[in-house]
Design an enzyme around this catalytic site. Sequence first.
Site, PDB file in Angstrom:
ATOM      1  N   ARG A  15      -5.580  10.990 -24.563  1.00 35.50           N
ATOM      2  CA  ARG A  15      -5.006  11.917 -24.208  1.00 35.50           C
ATOM      3  C   ARG A  15      -3.695  12.003 -23.866  1.00 35.50           C
ATOM      4  O   ARG A  15      -2.842  10.891 -24.247  1.00 35.50           O
ATOM      5  CB  ARG A  15      -5.569  11.824 -22.537  1.00 35.50           C
ATOM      6  CG  ARG A  15      -6.849  12.258 -22.540  1.00 35.50           C
ATOM      7  CD  ARG A  15      -7.535  12.229 -21.132  1.00 35.50           C
ATOM      8  NE  ARG A  15      -7.743  10.668 -20.726  1.00 35.50           N
ATOM      9  CZ  ARG A  15      -7.937  10.392 -19.602  1.00 35.50           C
ATOM     10  NH1 ARG A  15      -8.519  11.013 -18.504  1.00 35.50           N
ATOM     11  NH2 ARG A  15      -8.103   8.937 -19.338  1.00 35.50           N
ATOM     12  N   LYS A  74      -2.440   7.667 -17.930  1.00 33.34           N
ATOM     13  CA  LYS A  74      -2.876   6.735 -17.170  1.00 33.34           C
ATOM     14  C   LYS A  74      -1.711   5.989 -16.407  1.00 33.34           C
ATOM     15  O   LYS A  74      -0.706   6.086 -16.688  1.00 33.34           O
ATOM     16  CB  LYS A  74      -3.439   5.634 -18.228  1.00 33.34           C
ATOM     17  CG  LYS A  74      -4.814   6.147 -18.759  1.00 33.34           C
ATOM     18  CD  LYS A  74      -5.889   6.471 -17.865  1.00 33.34           C
ATOM     19  CE  LYS A  74      -6.789   5.357 -16.994  1.00 33.34           C
ATOM     20  NZ  LYS A  74      -7.465   5.735 -15.885  1.00 33.34           N
ATOM     21  N   TYR A  93      -2.100   9.368 -13.154  1.00 28.94           N
ATOM     22  CA  TYR A  93      -3.040   8.729 -12.367  1.00 28.94           C
ATOM     23  C   TYR A  93      -2.317   7.386 -12.216  1.00 28.94           C
ATOM     24  O   TYR A  93      -2.133   6.711 -13.043  1.00 28.94           O
ATOM     25  CB  TYR A  93      -4.560   8.372 -13.306  1.00 28.94           C
ATOM     26  CG  TYR A  93      -5.439   9.730 -13.620  1.00 28.94           C
ATOM     27  CD1 TYR A  93      -5.747  10.212 -12.173  1.00 28.94           C
ATOM     28  CD2 TYR A  93      -5.512  10.264 -14.500  1.00 28.94           C
ATOM     29  CE1 TYR A  93      -6.441  11.336 -12.308  1.00 28.94           C
ATOM     30  CE2 TYR A  93      -6.267  11.334 -14.692  1.00 28.94           C
ATOM     31  CZ  TYR A  93      -7.084  12.115 -13.364  1.00 28.94           C
ATOM     32  OH  TYR A  93      -7.692  13.127 -13.335  1.00 28.94           O
ATOM     33  N   HIS A  95      -4.269   4.922  -9.295  1.00 31.88           N
ATOM     34  CA  HIS A  95      -5.254   3.943  -8.993  1.00 31.88           C
ATOM     35  C   HIS A  95      -4.741   2.566  -8.452  1.00 31.88           C
ATOM     36  O   HIS A  95      -4.968   1.502  -8.961  1.00 31.88           O
ATOM     37  CB  HIS A  95      -6.252   3.664  -9.906  1.00 31.88           C
ATOM     38  CG  HIS A  95      -6.948   4.904 -10.621  1.00 31.88           C
ATOM     39  ND1 HIS A  95      -7.924   5.785  -9.943  1.00 31.88           N
ATOM     40  CD2 HIS A  95      -6.776   5.459 -11.812  1.00 31.88           C
ATOM     41  CE1 HIS A  95      -8.212   6.784 -10.629  1.00 31.88           C
ATOM     42  NE2 HIS A  95      -7.406   6.614 -11.786  1.00 31.88           N
ATOM     43  N   GLU A 117      -4.808  11.311  -8.426  1.00 35.55           N
ATOM     44  CA  GLU A 117      -6.352  11.112  -8.014  1.00 35.55           C
ATOM     45  C   GLU A 117      -6.055  11.098  -6.586  1.00 35.55           C
ATOM     46  O   GLU A 117      -7.318  11.074  -5.664  1.00 35.55           O
ATOM     47  CB  GLU A 117      -6.761   9.739  -8.527  1.00 35.55           C
ATOM     48  CG  GLU A 117      -6.152   8.464  -7.674  1.00 35.55           C
ATOM     49  CD  GLU A 117      -4.883   7.796  -8.545  1.00 35.55           C
ATOM     50  OE1 GLU A 117      -4.344   8.626  -9.308  1.00 35.55           O
ATOM     51  OE2 GLU A 117      -4.580   6.745  -8.002  1.00 35.55           O
ATOM     52  N   ASP A 269     -12.254   2.458 -12.092  1.00 36.41           N
ATOM     53  CA  ASP A 269     -10.916   2.645 -11.881  1.00 36.41           C
ATOM     54  C   ASP A 269     -10.416   2.423 -10.594  1.00 36.41           C
ATOM     55  O   ASP A 269      -9.336   2.098 -10.442  1.00 36.41           O
ATOM     56  CB  ASP A 269     -10.614   3.864 -12.559  1.00 36.41           C
ATOM     57  CG  ASP A 269     -11.206   5.059 -11.757  1.00 36.41           C
ATOM     58  OD1 ASP A 269     -12.116   4.790 -10.978  1.00 36.41           O
ATOM     59  OD2 ASP A 269     -11.096   6.321 -11.877  1.00 36.41           O
TER      60      ASP A 269
HETATM   61  N1  LIG Z   1     -13.924   5.409 -15.476  1.00 29.61           N
HETATM   62  C1  LIG Z   1     -13.242   6.567 -15.669  1.00 29.61           C
HETATM   63  O1  LIG Z   1     -12.893   7.208 -16.775  1.00 29.61           O
HETATM   64  C2  LIG Z   1     -13.345   7.668 -14.614  1.00 29.61           C
HETATM   65  C3  LIG Z   1     -13.440   7.269 -13.341  1.00 29.61           C
HETATM   66  N2  LIG Z   1     -13.552   8.268 -12.244  1.00 29.61           N
HETATM   67  C4  LIG Z   1     -13.803   7.674 -10.888  1.00 29.61           C
HETATM   68  O2  LIG Z   1     -14.990   8.017 -10.663  1.00 29.61           O
HETATM   69  C5  LIG Z   1     -15.097   7.780  -9.010  1.00 29.61           C
HETATM   70  C6  LIG Z   1     -16.107   8.915  -8.324  1.00 29.61           C
HETATM   71  O3  LIG Z   1     -15.040  10.025  -8.636  1.00 29.61           O
HETATM   72  P1  LIG Z   1     -15.507  11.618  -7.958  1.00 29.61           P
HETATM   73  O4  LIG Z   1     -16.916  11.687  -8.185  1.00 29.61           O
HETATM   74  O5  LIG Z   1     -14.680  12.481  -8.511  1.00 29.61           O
HETATM   75  O6  LIG Z   1     -15.504  11.343  -6.428  1.00 29.61           O
HETATM   76  P2  LIG Z   1     -15.806  12.259  -5.277  1.00 29.61           P
HETATM   77  O7  LIG Z   1     -15.059  12.149  -4.234  1.00 29.61           O
HETATM   78  O8  LIG Z   1     -16.309  13.541  -5.764  1.00 29.61           O
HETATM   79  O9  LIG Z   1     -17.357  11.659  -4.950  1.00 29.61           O
HETATM   80  C7  LIG Z   1     -17.404  10.285  -4.278  1.00 29.61           C
HETATM   81  C8  LIG Z   1     -18.868  10.154  -3.618  1.00 29.61           C
HETATM   82  O10 LIG Z   1     -18.838   8.904  -3.332  1.00 29.61           O
HETATM   83  C9  LIG Z   1     -19.741   9.099  -2.023  1.00 29.61           C
HETATM   84  N3  LIG Z   1     -19.589   7.679  -1.330  1.00 29.61           N
HETATM   85  C10 LIG Z   1     -18.792   7.209  -0.634  1.00 29.61           C
HETATM   86  N4  LIG Z   1     -19.284   5.978  -0.011  1.00 29.61           N
HETATM   87  C11 LIG Z   1     -20.492   5.628  -0.503  1.00 29.61           C
HETATM   88  C12 LIG Z   1     -21.475   5.072  -0.222  1.00 29.61           C
HETATM   89  N5  LIG Z   1     -21.264   4.099   0.117  1.00 29.61           N
HETATM   90  N6  LIG Z   1     -22.552   5.243  -0.921  1.00 29.61           N
HETATM   91  C13 LIG Z   1     -22.926   6.395  -1.554  1.00 29.61           C
HETATM   92  N7  LIG Z   1     -21.913   7.271  -1.747  1.00 29.61           N
HETATM   93  C14 LIG Z   1     -20.774   7.032  -1.257  1.00 29.61           C
HETATM   94  C15 LIG Z   1     -18.953  10.170  -1.203  1.00 29.61           C
HETATM   95  O11 LIG Z   1     -19.718  10.575   0.038  1.00 29.61           O
HETATM   96  C16 LIG Z   1     -18.801  11.138  -2.406  1.00 29.61           C
HETATM   97  O12 LIG Z   1     -19.776  12.259  -2.386  1.00 29.61           O
HETATM   98  C17 LIG Z   1     -13.654   7.714  -8.714  1.00 29.61           C
HETATM   99  O13 LIG Z   1     -13.339   6.217  -8.632  1.00 29.61           O
HETATM  100  C18 LIG Z   1     -12.905   8.113  -9.605  1.00 29.61           C
HETATM  101  O14 LIG Z   1     -11.684   7.824  -9.826  1.00 29.61           O
HETATM  102  C19 LIG Z   1     -13.256   9.516 -12.476  1.00 29.61           C
HETATM  103  C20 LIG Z   1     -13.079  10.203 -13.739  1.00 29.61           C
HETATM  104  C21 LIG Z   1     -12.966   8.820 -14.909  1.00 29.61           C
HETATM  105  C1  LIG Z   2      -9.679   9.519 -13.584  1.00 28.38           C
HETATM  106  C2  LIG Z   2      -9.014   8.634 -14.606  1.00 28.38           C
HETATM  107  O1  LIG Z   2      -8.449   7.356 -14.208  1.00 28.38           O
HETATM  108  C3  LIG Z   2      -9.124   8.970 -15.849  1.00 28.38           C
HETATM  109  O2  LIG Z   2      -9.340  10.200 -16.362  1.00 28.38           O
HETATM  110  O3  LIG Z   2      -8.693   8.266 -16.930  1.00 28.38           O
END
Ligand SMILES: NC(=O)C1=CN([C@@H]2O[C@H](COP(=O)(O)OP(=O)(O)OC[C@H]3O[C@@H](n4cnc5c(N)ncnc54)[C@H](O)[C@@H]3O)[C@@H](O)[C@H]2O)C=CC1
Ligand SMILES: CC(=O)C(=O)O
Length: 377
Positions: A15, A74, A93, A95, A117, A269
Amino acid sequence: MMIGVPKEVKNNENRVGMTPAGVTAFLNHGHEVWIETGAGSGSGFTDQDYTEAGAKIVSSAKMAWSADMVIKVKEPLPEEYGYFREGLILYTYLHLAPEPELTKALVDNKVVAIAYETIQLDNGTLPLLMPMSEVAGRMSIQIGAQFLEKSRGGKGVLLGGVPGVAPAEVVVVGGGIVGANAAKMALGLGASVTLLDINADRLRQLDDQFQGRLKTLMSNSYNIAVTVKKADLLVGAVLIPGARAPRLVTEEMVKSMQPGSVIVDVAIDQGGSIETIDRITTHSEPTYVKHGVVHYAVANMPGAVARTSAIALTNVTIPYGIQIANKGYKQAALENKALAKGMNVMDGKVVYKAVAEAHGYAYVPMDSFLTNQDVHV
Ligand SMILES: NC(=O)C1=CN([C@@H]2O[C@H](COP(=O)(O)OP(=O)(O)OC[C@H]3O[C@@H](n4cnc5c(N)ncnc54)[C@H](O)[C@@H]3O)[C@@H](O)[C@H]2O)C=CC1
Ligand SMILES: CC(=O)C(=O)O
């Protein structure tokens, strides 16, 4: 203001922090944009596309980093810390909760670090995380489907099954943007999907949205243990904004899974939500096997579909970036509460509570900082 866009250096991060459309938008507001040569190539944008939009192409990362504000995708890697300097505005981002060394480098060098984020609207949503969460949530299922194939180390299960054979069990922990998009894809492929969240209202909303096809459960250690045990594919999708992800799936739970099952921890992340995930993996070496279970923990999943992701990301980052460039970061944050929440480090102080707590820094609230009142630390 001078805006710099370096080429991303993370493994297979294709990206770019600004598209040619973004360049034109900044120029229209009287700013200048320097793009490192080749920065857009992974997303399908040539240097010529950028020059035609009005950018200047610079030959080195050092030159792009010499701008007043650097816009990236990133978090900077250690080889980029040398570019940090007092007053540099870094908009990307970050993190920081699982990144003590990066946090220290930003604090020590008095960088103004604004994290995509943690920019948060009054209704709690994270507009600059959302598009990448949509991408990663959808990808988590296609990745899981691939690694369930026998030749990729999986148990040889087709997500949707076929008539006469049961579909795969997909378990999604966390029902936000990633979780809902994962559920949508998995249901679309015909899998049996269970989603857990701690927010009962969110479960109601998803139950309604998927019209009873999605099994929802309250997230607690009992329900997680029961569902993880039967999961063919487990997706980690929890988030507590800005904070380290809670480790909800224990090693014992992973041991209870059948060999050849797959875990995709999207929450890596923010440090990861699965106890057996002890490292971040990369697009070139995306998985490792522990207790017979395939673990996938790539922290920049959207980098693999860079064209879609770069456009989706910059659609939402550029408008805030323009506010920062037009008004200066302090005035922009004063006028826009959502943007103020993106401020993580300023003038050598950690101004985001969850990050300060994660690394033992004194927390300096943003408000006192922006209005130039005395700061007591
Ligand atoms: N690996 C990657 O390339 C990427 C990673 N991410 C990550 O994915 C993760 C989730 O992001 P989003 O869905 O946007 O966040 P979000 O804020 O939309 O959703 C997170 C959910 O987790 C729930 N939650 C919190 N504590 C909990 C628990 N103990 N048990 C069950 N659910 C719980 C919340 O209630 C919420 O509904 C983040 O860490 C984000 O940075 C996002 C995009 C890319
Ligand atoms: C959310 C994030 O860290 C990514 O899109 O790489």
